[in-house]
Design a protein around this motif. Structure first.
Motif, PDB file in Angstrom:
ATOM      1  N   ASP A   1     100.533 -59.050 -31.101  1.00 35.62           N
ATOM      2  CA  ASP A   1     100.069 -57.961 -30.248  1.00 35.62           C
ATOM      3  C   ASP A   1     101.226 -57.579 -29.350  1.00 35.62           C
ATOM      4  O   ASP A   1     101.959 -58.448 -28.887  1.00 35.62           O
ATOM      5  N   ASP A   2     101.414 -56.293 -29.106  1.00 31.01           N
ATOM      6  CA  ASP A   2     102.507 -55.880 -28.239  1.00 31.01           C
ATOM      7  C   ASP A   2     102.095 -55.803 -26.773  1.00 31.01           C
ATOM      8  O   ASP A   2     102.872 -55.388 -25.921  1.00 31.01           O
ATOM      9  N   ASP A   3     100.879 -56.241 -26.454  1.00 31.57           N
ATOM     10  CA  ASP A   3     100.389 -56.305 -25.078  1.00 31.57           C
ATOM     11  C   ASP A   3     100.421 -57.761 -24.626  1.00 31.57           C
ATOM     12  O   ASP A   3      99.641 -58.588 -25.108  1.00 31.57           O
ATOM     13  N   ALA A   4     101.317 -58.083 -23.692  1.00 35.89           N
ATOM     14  CA  ALA A   4     101.503 -59.475 -23.249  1.00 35.89           C
ATOM     15  C   ALA A   4     100.227 -60.060 -22.650  1.00 35.89           C
ATOM     16  O   ALA A   4      99.943 -61.244 -22.839  1.00 35.89           O
ATOM     17  N   ALA A   5      99.439 -59.251 -21.957  1.00 38.30           N
ATOM     18  CA  ALA A   5      98.194 -59.750 -21.355  1.00 38.30           C
ATOM     19  C   ALA A   5      97.194 -60.168 -22.426  1.00 38.30           C
ATOM     20  O   ALA A   5      96.523 -61.199 -22.299  1.00 38.30           O
ATOM     21  N   ILE A   6      97.107 -59.386 -23.493  1.00 39.83           N
ATOM     22  CA  ILE A   6      96.205 -59.728 -24.599  1.00 39.83           C
ATOM     23  C   ILE A   6      96.680 -61.004 -25.286  1.00 39.83           C
ATOM     24  O   ILE A   6      95.882 -61.895 -25.601  1.00 39.83           O
TER      25      ILE A   6
ATOM     26  N   ILE B   1     102.282 -67.050 -30.821  1.00 41.06           N
ATOM     27  CA  ILE B   1     102.140 -65.643 -30.477  1.00 41.06           C
ATOM     28  C   ILE B   1     103.450 -64.905 -30.703  1.00 41.06           C
ATOM     29  O   ILE B   1     104.533 -65.488 -30.644  1.00 41.06           O
ATOM     30  N   ALA B   2     103.322 -63.611 -30.969  1.00 38.05           N
ATOM     31  CA  ALA B   2     104.493 -62.757 -31.150  1.00 38.05           C
ATOM     32  C   ALA B   2     104.155 -61.364 -30.627  1.00 38.05           C
ATOM     33  O   ALA B   2     103.100 -60.812 -30.950  1.00 38.05           O
ATOM     34  N   GLY B   3     105.048 -60.822 -29.837  1.00 38.69           N
ATOM     35  CA  GLY B   3     104.864 -59.487 -29.291  1.00 38.69           C
ATOM     36  C   GLY B   3     105.553 -58.418 -30.108  1.00 38.69           C
ATOM     37  O   GLY B   3     105.293 -57.242 -29.959  1.00 38.69           O
ATOM     38  N   ARG B   4     106.441 -58.841 -30.987  1.00 44.89           N
ATOM     39  CA  ARG B   4     107.150 -57.909 -31.863  1.00 44.89           C
ATOM     40  C   ARG B   4     106.988 -58.377 -33.293  1.00 44.89           C
ATOM     41  O   ARG B   4     106.872 -59.564 -33.558  1.00 44.89           O
ATOM     42  N   THR B   5     107.004 -57.431 -34.190  1.00 41.66           N
ATOM     43  CA  THR B   5     106.798 -57.775 -35.600  1.00 41.66           C
ATOM     44  C   THR B   5     107.999 -57.386 -36.455  1.00 41.66           C
ATOM     45  O   THR B   5     107.851 -56.977 -37.591  1.00 41.66           O
ATOM     46  N   ASP B   6     109.184 -57.513 -35.905  1.00 42.09           N
ATOM     47  CA  ASP B   6     110.388 -57.149 -36.644  1.00 42.09           C
ATOM     48  C   ASP B   6     110.576 -57.995 -37.905  1.00 42.09           C
ATOM     49  O   ASP B   6     111.023 -57.495 -38.928  1.00 42.09           O
TER      50      ASP B   6
ATOM     51  N   PRO C   1     100.654 -70.271 -40.553  1.00 41.58           N
ATOM     52  CA  PRO C   1      99.292 -70.103 -40.027  1.00 41.58           C
ATOM     53  C   PRO C   1      98.236 -70.140 -41.120  1.00 41.58           C
ATOM     54  O   PRO C   1      98.506 -69.841 -42.286  1.00 41.58           O
ATOM     55  N   GLU C   2      97.038 -70.502 -40.710  1.00 37.47           N
ATOM     56  CA  GLU C   2      95.887 -70.471 -41.605  1.00 37.47           C
ATOM     57  C   GLU C   2      95.073 -69.196 -41.386  1.00 37.47           C
ATOM     58  O   GLU C   2      94.150 -68.913 -42.144  1.00 37.47           O
ATOM     59  N   LEU C   3      95.445 -68.448 -40.336  1.00 37.62           N
ATOM     60  CA  LEU C   3      94.810 -67.177 -40.003  1.00 37.62           C
ATOM     61  C   LEU C   3      95.809 -66.363 -39.196  1.00 37.62           C
ATOM     62  O   LEU C   3      96.550 -66.918 -38.379  1.00 37.62           O
ATOM     63  N   ILE C   4      95.808 -65.049 -39.424  1.00 40.14           N
ATOM     64  CA  ILE C   4      96.652 -64.149 -38.640  1.00 40.14           C
ATOM     65  C   ILE C   4      95.744 -63.149 -37.936  1.00 40.14           C
ATOM     66  O   ILE C   4      94.904 -62.506 -38.579  1.00 40.14           O
ATOM     67  N   LEU C   5      95.902 -63.042 -36.617  1.00 41.02           N
ATOM     68  CA  LEU C   5      95.242 -61.999 -35.834  1.00 41.02           C
ATOM     69  C   LEU C   5      96.308 -60.976 -35.496  1.00 41.02           C
ATOM     70  O   LEU C   5      97.365 -61.327 -34.959  1.00 41.02           O
ATOM     71  N   ILE C   6      96.050 -59.706 -35.796  1.00 42.72           N
ATOM     72  CA  ILE C   6      97.062 -58.677 -35.543  1.00 42.72           C
ATOM     73  C   ILE C   6      96.397 -57.432 -34.962  1.00 42.72           C
ATOM     74  O   ILE C   6      95.315 -57.035 -35.392  1.00 42.72           O
ATOM     75  N   ASP C   7      97.038 -56.875 -33.966  1.00 47.49           N
ATOM     76  CA  ASP C   7      96.558 -55.645 -33.352  1.00 47.49           C
ATOM     77  C   ASP C   7      96.828 -54.474 -34.293  1.00 47.49           C
ATOM     78  O   ASP C   7      97.835 -54.462 -35.000  1.00 47.49           O
ATOM     79  N   PHE C   8      95.926 -53.508 -34.311  1.00 44.44           N
ATOM     80  CA  PHE C   8      96.152 -52.333 -35.145  1.00 44.44           C
ATOM     81  C   PHE C   8      97.280 -51.476 -34.580  1.00 44.44           C
ATOM     82  O   PHE C   8      98.137 -51.006 -35.313  1.00 44.44           O
ATOM     83  N   SER C   9      97.264 -51.273 -33.272  1.00 43.32           N
ATOM     84  CA  SER C   9      98.246 -50.384 -32.634  1.00 43.32           C
ATOM     85  C   SER C   9      99.462 -51.166 -32.188  1.00 43.32           C
ATOM     86  O   SER C   9      99.483 -51.735 -31.103  1.00 43.32           O
ATOM     87  N   LEU C  10     100.461 -51.209 -33.027  1.00 46.90           N
ATOM     88  CA  LEU C  10     101.715 -51.871 -32.709  1.00 46.90           C
ATOM     89  C   LEU C  10     102.831 -50.835 -32.674  1.00 46.90           C
ATOM     90  O   LEU C  10     102.728 -49.782 -33.294  1.00 46.90           O
ATOM     91  N   TYR C  11     103.886 -51.164 -31.988  1.00 41.37           N
ATOM     92  CA  TYR C  11     105.032 -50.272 -31.921  1.00 41.37           C
ATOM     93  C   TYR C  11     105.723 -50.225 -33.283  1.00 41.37           C
ATOM     94  O   TYR C  11     106.052 -51.262 -33.851  1.00 41.37           O
TER      95      TYR C  11
END
Length: 104
Positions: free
Chosen positions: A9-14, A31-36, A47-57
């Motif tokens: 997620d690119d939101d540090a609070a989330i 956790i990762a804030g960037r997906t480069d 990981p055994e599961l990935i949670l990813i935000d839809f709205s990423l930079y």
């Protein structure tokens, strides 16, 4: 040791909130804030599961999910895409991954 979850997620609070909640429940989180370099991080964290935000930079979570699911190495890892979009807004977006669904 709990199951390993990788959170993008690119939101540090989330990121902080999800990590605290999941760690409290006994999961081992990364956790990762960037997906480069998503593939490198997945290999590193295993990981055994990935949670990813839809709205990423740059690239959205649906596009990352499609890349993961098209890879023999990563296609078996479950992915949950989260978003603040409503279901109506998501229907108007281009779905890029097969069988994708969202937590709104």
């Amino acid at each position: 040791m709990g199951k390993r979850i990788l959170i993008f997620d690119d939101d540090a609070a989330i990121l902080d909130l999800l990590q605290v909640l999941l760690d409290y429940e006994g999961f081992e989180t990364s956790i990762a804030g960037r997906t480069d370099d998503l593939f490198y991080l997945i290999r590193l964290c295993r990981p055994e599961l990935i949670l990813i935000d839809f709205s990423l930079y740059g690239i959205n979570g649906g596009e990352w999910c499609a890349k993961l699911k098209s890879s023999l190495e990563f296609s078996v890892i479950p992915v949950i895409i989260s978003t603040a979009y409503t279901n109506k807004e998501l229907k108007s977006l281009n779905n890029t991954a097969p069988n994708e669904d969202y937590l709104c």
